[in-house]
Design an enzyme around this catalytic site. Structure first.
Site, PDB file in Angstrom:
ATOM      1  N   THR A  95       0.807  -1.216   0.000  1.00  0.00           N
ATOM      2  CA  THR A  95       0.000   0.000   0.000  1.00  0.00           C
ATOM      3  C   THR A  95       0.840   1.265   0.000  1.00  0.00           C
ATOM      4  O   THR A  95       0.456   2.277  -0.587  1.00  0.00           O
ATOM      5  CB  THR A  95      -0.947  -0.009   1.218  1.00  0.00           C
ATOM      6  OG1 THR A  95      -1.762  -1.180   1.162  1.00  0.00           O
ATOM      7  CG2 THR A  95      -1.845   1.208   1.217  1.00  0.00           C
ATOM      8  N   THR A 171       1.594  -4.296   4.327  1.00  0.00           N
ATOM      9  CA  THR A 171       1.486  -4.518   5.769  1.00  0.00           C
ATOM     10  C   THR A 171       0.971  -5.902   6.141  1.00  0.00           C
ATOM     11  O   THR A 171       1.254  -6.381   7.239  1.00  0.00           O
ATOM     12  CB  THR A 171       0.563  -3.464   6.409  1.00  0.00           C
ATOM     13  OG1 THR A 171      -0.740  -3.530   5.820  1.00  0.00           O
ATOM     14  CG2 THR A 171       1.141  -2.067   6.223  1.00  0.00           C
ATOM     15  N   ASP A 172       0.217  -6.552   5.262  1.00  0.00           N
ATOM     16  CA  ASP A 172      -0.431  -7.802   5.662  1.00  0.00           C
ATOM     17  C   ASP A 172       0.557  -8.883   6.074  1.00  0.00           C
ATOM     18  O   ASP A 172       0.285  -9.659   6.993  1.00  0.00           O
ATOM     19  CB  ASP A 172      -1.328  -8.322   4.537  1.00  0.00           C
ATOM     20  CG  ASP A 172      -2.627  -7.553   4.421  1.00  0.00           C
ATOM     21  OD1 ASP A 172      -2.873  -6.676   5.273  1.00  0.00           O
ATOM     22  OD2 ASP A 172      -3.412  -7.828   3.493  1.00  0.00           O
ATOM     23  N   LYS A 248       0.696  -7.449  13.166  1.00  0.00           N
ATOM     24  CA  LYS A 248      -0.402  -6.590  12.720  1.00  0.00           C
ATOM     25  C   LYS A 248      -1.654  -7.008  13.476  1.00  0.00           C
ATOM     26  O   LYS A 248      -2.116  -8.136  13.341  1.00  0.00           O
ATOM     27  CB  LYS A 248      -0.613  -6.718  11.209  1.00  0.00           C
ATOM     28  CG  LYS A 248      -1.669  -5.760  10.670  1.00  0.00           C
ATOM     29  CD  LYS A 248      -1.766  -5.833   9.149  1.00  0.00           C
ATOM     30  CE  LYS A 248      -2.817  -4.853   8.637  1.00  0.00           C
ATOM     31  NZ  LYS A 248      -2.925  -4.848   7.164  1.00  0.00           N
TER      32      LYS A 248
END
Length: 425
Positions: A95, A171-172, A248
């Site tokens: 992202t 980020t995942d 996360k």
């Protein structure tokens, strides 16, 4: 009025004006992405539509180059300032390097490291940057081979004289990649993973602040693999998380990343750039550069649930898998029915690490009978290691040795800050 996806248009309806870029739309309708980040849809026969040039002026076909075509954009200015610390930015996608693709309406990874540098001019005051694109993928497409390719690129940049490394990443799965590099690389300089929860074309994007804070850490004394992301939902500071203790914890909040079973290494103040540290860390230059690649991909996490069929473990044994991480309940428990299946896996020279679904706290299989039976069957306590970190550690250890006993010994050691001696409340 002719327009196509990606065009900027002005729409007037009942005296109200809307501007934005055209997105994929149903026949008879127009959908635009507005500056606010929101979409708006209209029936074409009920509005007035005026195409715009990129600067917001109405298009007239006479100021955009030959035959009304836009002139080529000037080359992007390289963000570089000699005399400052040298930092390499390695882009993998995600992202932080994404924007809306107006052909599909989806968020896609389209920016390179140089695009990120050009888009955030504040960076040029912090370091002398070099951009290098490693890949341009969303992080769910990363795999053990990707981790090793990234690690090699990081090592090459350090060998070439980089004073710090920034890795832009989706980020995942960023915690997996950060853990992988933590095990593969002993580093004399900071290796900083950074991402964003919201793409660069959204007003609430966190990409600029995260990148600026990451740059501050990249020139700091913290010579570890770390993740730098928003510390709160506000634009006040970022937290510096150890690569093997971070997770996360929210799907979309800007402060989704948290250190688990550990305090963050520190924080970075967005306005002042001041770094405050809370726990011990490896300092710049304390370690020499060492690179130990090798990942065994045939490892898996198995989550225990009440009533789950333990024969699922046989599927992994018979399928040629090399190691398993069990996510047990509480202190690290599974049903007593699972014990023989754990024993079979261990007898097949497959290490089985036990972690907890609680995430916070420490596995201790010496309290209750079930846990003791698991240990007798050969299961390895994962201590306070996160399940995802345990999986990456298992892959790396099995990539270093084929000897079962040596692998079991290594898995019980604190190799890269993944195990704390004492449990943090």
């Amino acid at each position: 009025m002719e327009f196509k996806q990606g065009d900027r248009v002005r729409i007037e309806k009942n005296g109200t004006v809307y501007e934005g870029k055209v997105m994929p739309s149903m026949e008879g309708y127009i959908t635009i992405k507005m500056k606010s980040g929101y979409n708006a849809g209209f029936s074409i026969d009920k509005v007035s539509i005026t195409p715009l040039e990129n600067n917001g002026e109405a298009a007239n076909g006479g100021n955009g180059g030959k035959n009304g075509q836009k002139e080529p954009e000037p080359a992007k200015e390289k963000v570089s300032k000699p005399g400052l610390p040298k930092v390499s930015i390695l882009s993998t996608g995600g992202t932080i390097a994404s924007k809306i693709d107006y052909r599909t309406g989806a968020v896609t990874s389209q920016f390179t490291a140089d695009d990120i540098l050009a888009a955030i001019p504040e960076l040029k005051e912090i370091a002398d940057f070099k951009g290098r694109a490693i890949s341009s993928i969303l992080s769910e497409n990363m795999d053990p081979d990707s981790w090793q390719n990234l690690a090699r690129a990081v090592v090459e940049e350090i060998e070439a004289g980089a004073d710090g490394i920034i890795v832009t990443h989706g980020t995942d799965t960023m915690m997996y990649s950060a853990a992988a590099l933590s095990f593969m690389i002993e580093t004399p300089v900071p290796i900083v993973f950074v991402g964003s929860q919201r793409s660069a074309d959204r007003p609430s994007s966190d990409n600029a602040m995260n990148a600026i804070c990451a740059a501050r850490v990249a020139i700091s004394d913290i010579a570890e693999v770390v993740v730098v992301m928003h510390g709160t939902s506000s634009d006040d500071y970022c937290e510096i998380h150890r690569g093997t203790k971070v997770r996360k914890m929210h799907t979309s909040r800007r402060d989704a990343f948290k250190s688990v079973n550990s305090l963050p290494i520190g924080t970075v103040d967005y306005d002042t750039g001041e770094i405050k540290t809370f726990i011990e860390y490896t300092g710049r230059g304390e370690k020499s550069l060492k690179f130990k690649p090798g990942m065994e991909p045939k490892c898996a996490i198995v989550k225990f649930t009440p009533g789950a069929d333990p024969s699922v473990l046989d599927c992994y044994v018979d399928g040629g898998y090399k190691g398993l991480v069990l996510e047990g309940t509480g202190l690290g428990h599974v049903s007593t029915k699972w014990i023989p299946f754990i024993r079979r896996a261990v007898d097949a020279k497959m290490p089985v690490i036990v972690t907890s679904q609680c995430l916070n706290g420490r596995v201790c299989d010496r309290v209750y009978d079930t846990g003791r039976d698991m240990l007798k069957a050969g299961a390895i306590e994962g201590e306070d290691t996160l399940p995802e970190t345990a999986l990456v550690k298992l892959m790396w250890v099995l990539g270093q040795t084929d000897e079962f006993e040596k692998a079991v010994s290594m898995l019980g050691e604190n190799l890269s800050g993944e195990i704390n001696e004492c449990t943090l409340r």
